[in-house]
Design an enzyme around this catalytic site. Structure first.
Site, mmCIF file in Angstrom:
data_model
loop_
_atom_site.group_PDB
_atom_site.id
_atom_site.type_symbol
_atom_site.label_atom_id
_atom_site.label_comp_id
_atom_site.label_asym_id
_atom_site.label_seq_id
_atom_site.Cartn_x
_atom_site.Cartn_y
_atom_site.Cartn_z
ATOM 1 N N GLN A 86 15.658 -4.515 2.487
ATOM 2 C CA GLN A 86 15.130 -5.230 1.316
ATOM 3 C C GLN A 86 14.874 -4.285 0.145
ATOM 4 O O GLN A 86 14.389 -4.698 -0.899
ATOM 5 C CB GLN A 86 13.878 -6.035 1.679
ATOM 6 N N ASP A 99 3.309 -12.052 -3.796
ATOM 7 C CA ASP A 99 4.764 -12.188 -3.736
ATOM 8 C C ASP A 99 5.096 -13.683 -3.753
ATOM 9 O O ASP A 99 5.593 -14.240 -2.770
ATOM 10 C CB ASP A 99 5.292 -11.519 -2.467
ATOM 11 N N HIS A 126 -4.171 -7.742 3.081
ATOM 12 C CA HIS A 126 -3.597 -7.983 4.413
ATOM 13 C C HIS A 126 -4.676 -8.446 5.395
ATOM 14 O O HIS A 126 -4.444 -9.351 6.205
ATOM 15 C CB HIS A 126 -2.968 -6.696 4.974
HETATM 16 O O1 PAF Z 1 5.783 -8.829 1.917
HETATM 17 C C1 PAF Z 1 6.145 -7.897 2.686
HETATM 18 O O2 PAF Z 1 5.360 -6.999 3.024
HETATM 19 C C2 PAF Z 1 7.577 -7.885 3.204
HETATM 20 O O3 PAF Z 1 8.462 -8.368 2.244
HETATM 21 C C3 PAF Z 1 7.744 -8.627 4.535
HETATM 22 C C4 PAF Z 1 7.445 -10.114 4.379
HETATM 23 C C5 PAF Z 1 6.823 -8.034 5.590
HETATM 24 C C6 PAF Z 1 9.190 -8.508 5.017
HETATM 25 O O4 PAF Z 1 9.547 -7.179 5.215
#
Ligand code: PAF
Length: 289
Positions: A61, A152, A37
């Site tokens: 999600q 991802d 991050h």
């Molecule tokens: O990749 C993630 O951490 C999540 O899928 C995101 C893009 C912040 C959406 O909640």
């Protein structure tokens, strides 16, 4: 570093920057931040005058029985990391801020096709949850550019497709996977692994490297390489969901003549569902199988 807990506070900050003509970059996250991050934020800061990071664990999600309730929340530690990395604005809304009418009847965004394969096949509704929350975030942060980690990989393609289809005026940039020294892709979910599982976890990366070596001479079929990858992971204790070689640009099945492929893997190890992927550039176009 400023912190906005409400959509109103966020909009006020962003509007002030816009009035003075400053550009804005954005990194959406679910918190529990690691070096992957922070590398996104470092890049984001290079690309715009101002940077925004969001921390929000998005319930829609996660499927039933998934790890929403236990998803690690480390807000105080995250704030320190972001402030040390030079962030301008952290947006940390609660559920009511992003879903004022609740989550059941809320409007959903869905990206057909791409959302139903690979991870979408094993996590129905997941990508619609991601597309919906990312839409809300992009509409309110109004960044010029938004950055996402390529661990991802499928998510990055889903979001690019959504932004294209909905004519959203933002550039989406995928950034390379950040790995631990032993090859394990950095992920908040690595924290679920016990010591023995943590030792095993880099085998995903090793299996992908072996698959790439097998693929390059084009003597084995893609199916044979995928089947061997699944078996190798199962043999050392993973429960693999898929080990799949796809076209890098759209995750379609590879066709004769393709040169740019992506190997994507999802596998459970104990309580953690791990995903990873690897680019495969073929020196010769793919032969017909
Ligand atoms: O990749 C993630 O951490 C999540 O899928 C995101 C893009 C912040 C959406 O909640």
């Amino acid at each position: 570093m400023k912190i906005a807990y409400s959509v109103e506070e966020l909009r006020a900050e962003v509007a002030a920057w816009r009035r003075t003509g400053e550009s804005i970059s954005f990194v959406p996250t679910m918190g529990n931040l690691h070096d992957g991050h922070i590398s996104l934020l470092t890049k984001a800061r290079e690309l715009a005058n101002r940077s925004v990071v969001s921390i929000f664990v998005n319930p829609i999600q996660f499927g039933r029985g998934e790890d929403y309730a236990k998803y690690p929340s480390t807000l105080e530690a995250d704030k320190q990391k972001l402030s040390a990395a030079g962030l301008d604005l952290l947006f940390a809304p609660n559920l009511d801020q992003l879903y004022p009418g609740g989550i059941e009847e809320d409007t959903r965004v869905s990206v057909p096709g791409l959302s139903s394969i690979l991870c979408g096949q094993f996590r129905p509704g997941h990508f619609s949850g991601v597309a919906t929350v990312v839409t809300k975030l992009l509409l309110n942060v109004q960044p010029d550019i938004a950055l996402f980690g390529e661990k991802d990989y499928q998510q990055v393609l889903v979001i690019k497709q959504m932004v294209h289809d909905l004519l959203m005026p933002v550039q989406i940039l995928g950034q390379p996977i950040v790995r631990e020294a032993d090859g394990l892709a950095m992920s908040s979910r690595n924290a679920y692994l016990n010591a023995r599982e943590r030792e095993l976890a880099p085998q995903i990366y090793q299996a992908m490297i072996r698959a790439r070596e097998k693929l390059l001479p084009q003597t084995l079929s893609l199916i044979a390489i995928e089947t061997a990858g699944m078996a190798e992971l199962a043999a050392v204790g993973f429960r693999p969901e898929y080990f799949s070689i796809r076209r890098a640009q759209d995750l379609g099945l590879p066709q004769a003549g393709d040169t740019c492929l992506q190997l994507l893997v999802a596998a459970w190890l104990g309580p953690a569902r791990l995903i990873d992927n690897l680019r495969i550039e073929l020196p010769e176009p793919l032969k017909a199988s």
